[in-house]
Write a protein that holds these residues in place. Structure first.
Motif, PDB file in Angstrom:
ATOM      1  N   VAL A  65       4.262  10.577   7.012  1.00  0.00           N
ATOM      2  CA  VAL A  65       3.867   9.892   5.763  1.00  0.00           C
ATOM      3  C   VAL A  65       2.328  10.732   5.225  1.00  0.00           C
ATOM      4  CG1 VAL A  65       2.495   8.243   4.648  1.00  0.00           C
ATOM      5  CG2 VAL A  65       4.621   7.778   6.106  1.00  0.00           C
ATOM      6  N   ALA A  66       1.580  11.189   6.148  1.00  0.00           N
ATOM      7  CA  ALA A  66       0.235  11.870   5.702  1.00  0.00           C
ATOM      8  C   ALA A  66       0.701  13.256   5.354  1.00  0.00           C
ATOM      9  CB  ALA A  66      -0.524  11.905   6.952  1.00  0.00           C
ATOM     10  N   ARG A  72       3.341   7.741  10.921  1.00  0.00           N
ATOM     11  CA  ARG A  72       2.026   7.910  10.034  1.00  0.00           C
ATOM     12  C   ARG A  72       1.922   9.564   9.797  1.00  0.00           C
ATOM     13  NH1 ARG A  72       0.688   3.718  13.582  1.00  0.00           N
ATOM     14  NH2 ARG A  72      -0.182   5.154  15.318  1.00  0.00           N
ATOM     15  N   ARG A  94       1.017  -1.171  -0.127  1.00  0.00           N
ATOM     16  CA  ARG A  94       0.082  -0.091  -0.025  1.00  0.00           C
ATOM     17  C   ARG A  94       0.736   1.155   0.049  1.00  0.00           C
ATOM     18  NH1 ARG A  94      -4.610  -0.382   4.473  1.00  0.00           N
ATOM     19  NH2 ARG A  94      -2.920   0.885   5.642  1.00  0.00           N
ATOM     20  N   LEU A 125      -3.385   6.847   0.693  1.00  0.00           N
ATOM     21  CA  LEU A 125      -2.459   6.125   1.455  1.00  0.00           C
ATOM     22  C   LEU A 125      -2.808   4.523   1.519  1.00  0.00           C
ATOM     23  CD1 LEU A 125      -1.738   8.505   4.334  1.00  0.00           C
ATOM     24  CD2 LEU A 125      -0.253   7.838   2.511  1.00  0.00           C
ATOM     25  N   THR A 126      -4.418   4.236   1.531  1.00  0.00           N
ATOM     26  CA  THR A 126      -4.839   2.791   1.666  1.00  0.00           C
ATOM     27  C   THR A 126      -4.928   2.030   0.250  1.00  0.00           C
ATOM     28  OG1 THR A 126      -7.119   3.585   1.285  1.00  0.00           O
ATOM     29  CG2 THR A 126      -6.148   3.379   3.900  1.00  0.00           C
ATOM     30  N   ASP A 137       0.824   3.836   1.958  1.00  0.00           N
ATOM     31  CA  ASP A 137       1.403   4.278   3.176  1.00  0.00           C
ATOM     32  C   ASP A 137       2.659   3.336   3.726  1.00  0.00           C
ATOM     33  OD1 ASP A 137       0.083   1.943   3.535  1.00  0.00           O
ATOM     34  OD2 ASP A 137      -0.734   2.509   5.541  1.00  0.00           O
ATOM     35  N   ARG A 138       2.903   2.173   3.366  1.00  0.00           N
ATOM     36  CA  ARG A 138       4.113   1.393   3.481  1.00  0.00           C
ATOM     37  C   ARG A 138       5.131   1.926   2.706  1.00  0.00           C
ATOM     38  NH1 ARG A 138       5.545  -1.317   7.753  1.00  0.00           N
ATOM     39  NH2 ARG A 138       6.613  -2.988   6.297  1.00  0.00           N
ATOM     40  N   GLY A 175       6.327   5.408   3.590  1.00  0.00           N
ATOM     41  CA  GLY A 175       7.196   5.453   4.953  1.00  0.00           C
ATOM     42  C   GLY A 175       8.359   4.641   4.893  1.00  0.00           C
TER      43      GLY A 175
END
Length: 251
Positions: free
Chosen positions: A122-123, A119, A98, A136-137, A100-101, A104
């Motif tokens: 990343v956001a 988190r 994903r 992110l998802t 987000d991974r 990050g």
């Protein structure tokens, strides 16, 4: 003090000289374009600047300190401060992870942040490149080429680097998306004081992004100076040929 410098660098590959006595320095907040024909040595210079290779002669310096790939503490500082953006955003993102991974990953590998702090960073990075939080998802295949390049840029800036090294970072994009990504890079530079080194075969990209331009031919620097001067009053025949090949450049 330069952030990043090649000092009288030579580099060979398979017994063939690729770079010969190349010196380039990158100061804080500066943007530099590397231009020249295919095989001029542009991507090799970026590999050296990324610490992915060592010179045959001369030195690569980070904050005036010679880069030593065996010095783990130095390399951690270096990899935090110097981040790449590659030409093909799809191949630079793991299709199984994903977003987000993927974004990050530098925080984890460099030990910069974990948990809620990671988190949040990343956001913040995703918002900085103009993408929504629901990005992110999702997975890389769900995005357009321009969106994927924005995600790749978010991953590059999540460590809060001081230098971005971009290898043909907009050449795979359509004209409209290319303009949007150039505007994004311009904004990030203004807001965070990032230095940028941009390898590009497209002089119009260099004209839009770079304060200074280095012209390479056969592994040597043949001309360097302010970008506007290079494009409007080139001093060498080779640079004049490059400029003449792009009729829309300002004269």
């Amino acid at each position: 003090m330069s952030l990043l410098e090649l000092r009288s660098v030579g580099y060979s590959y398979a017994e063939r000289s690729v770079l010969d006595d190349v010196s380039i320095s990158v100061d804080a907040g500066e943007s530099i374009g590397l231009v020249g024909e295919s095989g001029a040595g542009k991507s090799t210079i970026l590999r050296l600047m990324l610490g992915l290779a060592s010179p045959r002669e001369g030195a690569v310096l980070f904050a005036d300190e010679p880069l030593d790939l065996r010095d783990r503490a130095l390399m951690r500082r270096f990899r935090t401060a110097v981040q790449p953006v590659f030409q093909d955003p799809y191949s630079s993102l793991d299709p199984r992870q994903r977003i987000d991974r993927s974004v990050g990953e530098p925080l984890r590998s460099l030990g910069l942040a974990t948990g809620a702090d990671a988190r949040a960073r990343v956001a913040e990075a995703i918002a900085s490149v103009g993408l929504d939080a629901d990005t992110l998802t999702r997975y890389p295949h769900e995005f357009s080429g321009g969106q994927r390049q924005r995600i790749a840029i978010a991953r590059a800036i999540v460590s809060r680097p001081r230098v971005l090294l971009a290898d043909e970072a907009v050449s795979a994009l359509d004209v409209t998306t290319r303009v949007q990504v150039i505007e994004l890079l311009q904004r990030l530079r203004r807001e965070s004081g990032l230095a940028l080194v941009m390898v590009s075969h497209d002089l119009s990209v260099v004209a839009a992004l770079c304060d200074r331009t280095v012209v390479l031919r056969h592994g040597r620097v043949v001309e360097t100076g302010p970008t506007r001067r290079i494009l409007t009053a080139p001093e060498t025949a080779y640079t004049r040929e490059l400029v003449a090949a792009v009729p829309r450049l300002p004269r």
